[in-house]
Design an enzyme around this catalytic site. Structure first.
Site, short mmCIF file in Angstrom:
data_model
loop_
_atom_site.label_atom_id
_atom_site.label_comp_id
_atom_site.label_asym_id
_atom_site.label_seq_id
_atom_site.Cartn_x
_atom_site.Cartn_y
_atom_site.Cartn_z
N ASP A 69 0.85 -1.19 0.00
CA ASP A 69 0.00 0.00 0.00
C ASP A 69 0.89 1.25 0.00
OD1 ASP A 69 -3.22 0.55 0.89
OD2 ASP A 69 -1.82 2.23 1.08
N ILE A 70 0.51 2.23 -0.79
CA ILE A 70 1.32 3.45 -0.94
C ILE A 70 1.29 4.31 0.33
CG2 ILE A 70 -0.45 5.04 -1.87
CD1 ILE A 70 1.60 5.71 -4.11
N ASN B 285 -12.97 -3.12 1.97
CA ASN B 285 -13.97 -2.06 2.04
C ASN B 285 -14.85 -2.13 0.81
OD1 ASN B 285 -13.03 -0.81 4.48
ND2 ASN B 285 -11.31 0.02 3.32
N HIS C 132 -9.99 -5.15 -3.68
CA HIS C 132 -8.69 -5.37 -3.03
C HIS C 132 -8.92 -5.79 -1.59
CE1 HIS C 132 -9.86 -1.12 -3.07
NE2 HIS C 132 -9.35 -1.00 -1.86
N HIS D 32 -7.02 -5.83 2.00
CA HIS D 32 -5.88 -5.29 2.75
C HIS D 32 -5.37 -6.37 3.70
CE1 HIS D 32 -6.92 -0.90 2.01
NE2 HIS D 32 -8.10 -1.45 1.79
N GLU E 268 -12.21 3.29 -1.89
CA GLU E 268 -11.73 4.40 -2.71
C GLU E 268 -11.31 3.99 -4.12
OE1 GLU E 268 -8.64 6.24 -0.44
OE2 GLU E 268 -10.04 6.85 1.13
N VAL E 269 -10.96 2.74 -4.30
CA VAL E 269 -10.51 2.28 -5.62
C VAL E 269 -11.48 1.21 -6.12
CG1 VAL E 269 -8.62 1.25 -6.93
CG2 VAL E 269 -8.10 2.75 -5.00
P1 5GP Z 1 -9.80 1.38 0.07
O1 5GP Z 1 -10.07 2.61 0.86
O2 5GP Z 1 -10.37 1.46 -1.32
O3 5GP Z 1 -10.17 0.12 0.78
O4 5GP Z 1 -8.22 1.29 -0.06
C1 5GP Z 1 -7.50 1.84 -1.11
C2 5GP Z 1 -6.04 1.70 -0.73
O5 5GP Z 1 -5.25 1.84 -1.89
C3 5GP Z 1 -5.57 2.77 0.27
O6 5GP Z 1 -5.03 2.13 1.41
C4 5GP Z 1 -4.52 3.56 -0.52
O7 5GP Z 1 -3.43 3.96 0.27
C5 5GP Z 1 -4.10 2.57 -1.59
N1 5GP Z 1 -3.69 3.19 -2.84
C6 5GP Z 1 -4.34 4.16 -3.53
N2 5GP Z 1 -3.68 4.47 -4.65
C7 5GP Z 1 -2.58 3.69 -4.68
C8 5GP Z 1 -1.50 3.55 -5.60
O8 5GP Z 1 -1.43 4.21 -6.62
N3 5GP Z 1 -0.54 2.64 -5.29
C9 5GP Z 1 -0.59 1.89 -4.15
N4 5GP Z 1 0.41 1.03 -3.94
N5 5GP Z 1 -1.61 1.98 -3.27
C10 5GP Z 1 -2.58 2.88 -3.52
#
Ligand code: 5GP
Length: 164
Positions: free
Chosen positions: A77-78, A135, A148, A150, A143-144
């Site tokens: 994760d970034i 999520n 995914h 975690h 958010e994406v």
């Molecule tokens: P969500 O909130 O959708 O469950 O988690 C999205 C996750 O993706 C977040 O923890 C965020 O830090 C990670 N993330 C978003 N954009 C990128 C990216 O471009 N590269 C990586 N490695 N992680 C990302």
């Protein structure tokens, strides 16, 4: 009063705030008590091939890859929220857990679930323990729009969810 900004600059800050607020629907950010947050995705929309994880899968955007097989891809994760914070995504075009669990084949589901376990094992997380999280949509804060999971670990992770 103390003069902190020159006259033209005094208008700049409120102007930028108004501009950001007006643009927020397009920037996919929203305002909350905690500040500016990314806007959650709608998990009922069709898959968006332009999403950031699709680009990571294609290698168009770099990532710190930790694992890959026929069914899944894992990368760091970034913005890590634990000592270990790794993301595992299926290779198929699935928006969310909902999309995946209804449309993916038994092979894809088995392959993905096994990959999540494999990454956690490779990271040495079985003995100390770890946490999985997915999520989905607005209440989950997704958010994406590519499924995914975690993987969190490396220290005791505290309460399961934030209570407010
Ligand atoms: P969500 O909130 O959708 O469950 O988690 C999205 C996750 O993706 C977040 O923890 C965020 O830090 C990670 N993330 C978003 N954009 C990128 C990216 O471009 N590269 C990586 N490695 N992680 C990302």
């Amino acid at each position: 009063s103390i003069k902190v900004m020159s006259k033209p600059l005094r208008w700049l800050v409120p102007a930028l705030v108004v501009l950001l607020l007006a643009a927020s629907p397009f920037l996919r950010v929203e305002m909350s008590a905690g500040g500016i947050e990314a806007m959650p995705i709608d998990p009922t929309l069709p898959y968006d091939d332009e999403n950031i994880f699709a680009k990571i899968l294609l290698g168009e955007i770099p990532s710190n890859k930790v694992y890959e097989d026929e069914w899944a891809f894992a990368f760091e994760d970034i913005n890590p929220q634990a000592e270990i914070h790794t993301l595992v995504i299926p290779k198929g075009r699935y928006v969310s857990w909902d999309d995946f669990s209804t449309k993916a084949s038994a092979e894809e589901i088995a392959g993905f679930v096994r990959a999540v376990g494999e990454v956690a094992r490779a990271k040495g997380l079985v003995e100390p323990g770890y946490r999985l999280l997915a999520n989905i949509g607005a209440h989950g804060g997704q958010e994406v729009p590519h499924l995914h999971v975690h993987i969190f670990g490396g220290r005791p992770l505290g309460p399961m969810i934030l209570r407010r």
